[in-house]
Design an enzyme around this catalytic site. Sequence first.
Site, short mmCIF file in Angstrom:
data_model
loop_
_atom_site.label_atom_id
_atom_site.label_comp_id
_atom_site.label_asym_id
_atom_site.label_seq_id
_atom_site.Cartn_x
_atom_site.Cartn_y
_atom_site.Cartn_z
N ASP A 1 -6.40 16.56 -16.36
CA ASP A 1 -6.71 15.19 -16.76
C ASP A 1 -6.22 15.04 -18.20
OD1 ASP A 1 -7.86 12.83 -17.69
OD2 ASP A 1 -9.74 13.12 -16.59
N ARG B 1 0.84 -1.21 0.00
CA ARG B 1 0.00 0.00 0.00
C ARG B 1 0.87 1.26 0.00
NH1 ARG B 1 -2.24 2.24 4.56
NH2 ARG B 1 -2.31 0.24 5.63
N LYS C 1 -7.23 3.60 -19.70
CA LYS C 1 -7.50 3.93 -21.10
C LYS C 1 -6.23 3.76 -21.95
CE LYS C 1 -11.48 4.93 -19.26
NZ LYS C 1 -11.82 6.27 -18.82
N TYR D 1 -15.28 14.55 -17.44
CA TYR D 1 -15.66 13.17 -17.17
C TYR D 1 -16.68 13.12 -16.02
CZ TYR D 1 -15.38 8.37 -15.68
OH TYR D 1 -15.71 7.10 -15.31
C1 LIG Z 1 -12.35 6.88 -17.63
C2 LIG Z 1 -11.96 8.27 -17.29
C3 LIG Z 1 -11.70 8.66 -15.97
C4 LIG Z 1 -11.90 7.72 -14.80
O1 LIG Z 1 -10.91 6.74 -14.77
P1 LIG Z 1 -11.13 5.25 -14.16
O2 LIG Z 1 -9.84 4.58 -14.45
O3 LIG Z 1 -12.30 4.65 -14.86
O4 LIG Z 1 -11.38 5.44 -12.70
C5 LIG Z 1 -11.28 9.95 -15.73
N1 LIG Z 1 -11.13 10.84 -16.74
C6 LIG Z 1 -11.38 10.52 -18.02
C7 LIG Z 1 -11.20 11.55 -19.08
C8 LIG Z 1 -11.80 9.23 -18.35
O5 LIG Z 1 -12.07 8.92 -19.62
#
Ligand SMILES: *Cc1c(COP(=O)(O)O)cnc(C)c1O
Length: 389
Positions: free
Chosen positions: A179, A54, A204, A107
């Site tokens: 992000d 952790r 992603k 998101y």
């Molecule tokens: C999918 C996504 C998230 C969230 O991420 P997870 O790995 O599903 O928790 C955040 N920002 C964007 C732009 C995303 O496409």
Amino acid sequence: MPGKSTVTVHTDRETHPSRAVAPPIYQTAAFSAQDATTFAAGAVEPRGQDFYTRFGNPNHAQAAAVVAELEGTEAAMVTASGMAAITTAVLALVSSGDHVVGQKSTYGGTASVLLNLLPRLGVSTTLVDQRDPEAFEEALTPKTRMILVETPSNPLLQITDLRAVADLARAHGVLTLADNTFATPLNQRPVDFGIDVVWHSATKYLNGHSDVSAGVLAGPAEILDRIWDTSLLTGATLGPVDAWLLLRGIRTLPLRVPRHNDNGLALAEALSGHPAVTRVHYPGLATHPQHKLAVDQMNGFGGVLSVEFTGGYEMADAFLSRLRYPRRSASLGGVESLAVHPASMWAGMLSDDQITEAVPAGLVRLAAGTEDTADLVADALAAADAVHH
Ligand SMILES: *Cc1c(COP(=O)(O)O)cnc(C)c1O
């Protein structure tokens, strides 16, 4: 400074040296210490590698080292998901009484952090139209501690002027978090424009194979140390096997992204001329209202586009059902094309009113994979023809 493909293949080697060509998987919850001094030091070493998983693990450190190099940051850390990354970061960096600025187009999970979680904890928030840099300035108050941006945004592919927001924030002593999930560090490096911390849903493009949930945060070590401290409490730990898979996926990121870029652009161009389509949102199209800004801060425009149909939700849904290659799924960024109705997906994270504000009901989001461009374009055009009466 080696190129990006060299970075993704070699940067982790010095992080946890081993004679194994593929990094070993440290599938262990804890590490032993030879003496009291080493043990005590391990307990307080931010993002360490050999105390307790952790707190950190060699597989975490290897994946993080590569992301830090790609994003051009001093440090990085991995988390159990993208949402674990952003939620841990805001819990670490803001307190009751503070104010946070975010975007209207963002998101759904991030929107819910801003609209639901933070207000419940006594942190006020303002969501602005990211296309207008002055809207960020107008939203600032003496209590503003943080600005959260996302560009291109999910699912409308709106662009934030990273330099304008970073300059504004710096002038007011406000932290900026971006992000960078949609762009990836191959298409855009937010820190080059002055952004403080970059985060990703590594689920992603970074992982790229739709087989891991993961997140990353990249930025100055001092800020990441504070986020790491809070991650010990949120327990947002990525499993060692998933960290290993993430690194394995990142190895080919520089090979995959150009294909995603080509496929995204080809689909956007093909669909924008179609009579069933009102509008295609894709920053690589010359007709995108912020195309020039996108060209200024991006090297490629990614695999995601969103499409509005003349027949609203029914036609959008019929289009999704007709697609042969993209499957109906909430994710994106993998080698396989996926497609989704964002308004349905956002319903898991936001109230109906909050969704109506953020996502048009008839919008389809297409995430182009790495298939052959001609196959994806022919498939999408056939589906659009079929739903057009
Ligand atoms: C999918 C996504 C998230 C969230 O991420 P997870 O790995 O599903 O928790 C955040 N920002 C964007 C732009 C995303 O496409």
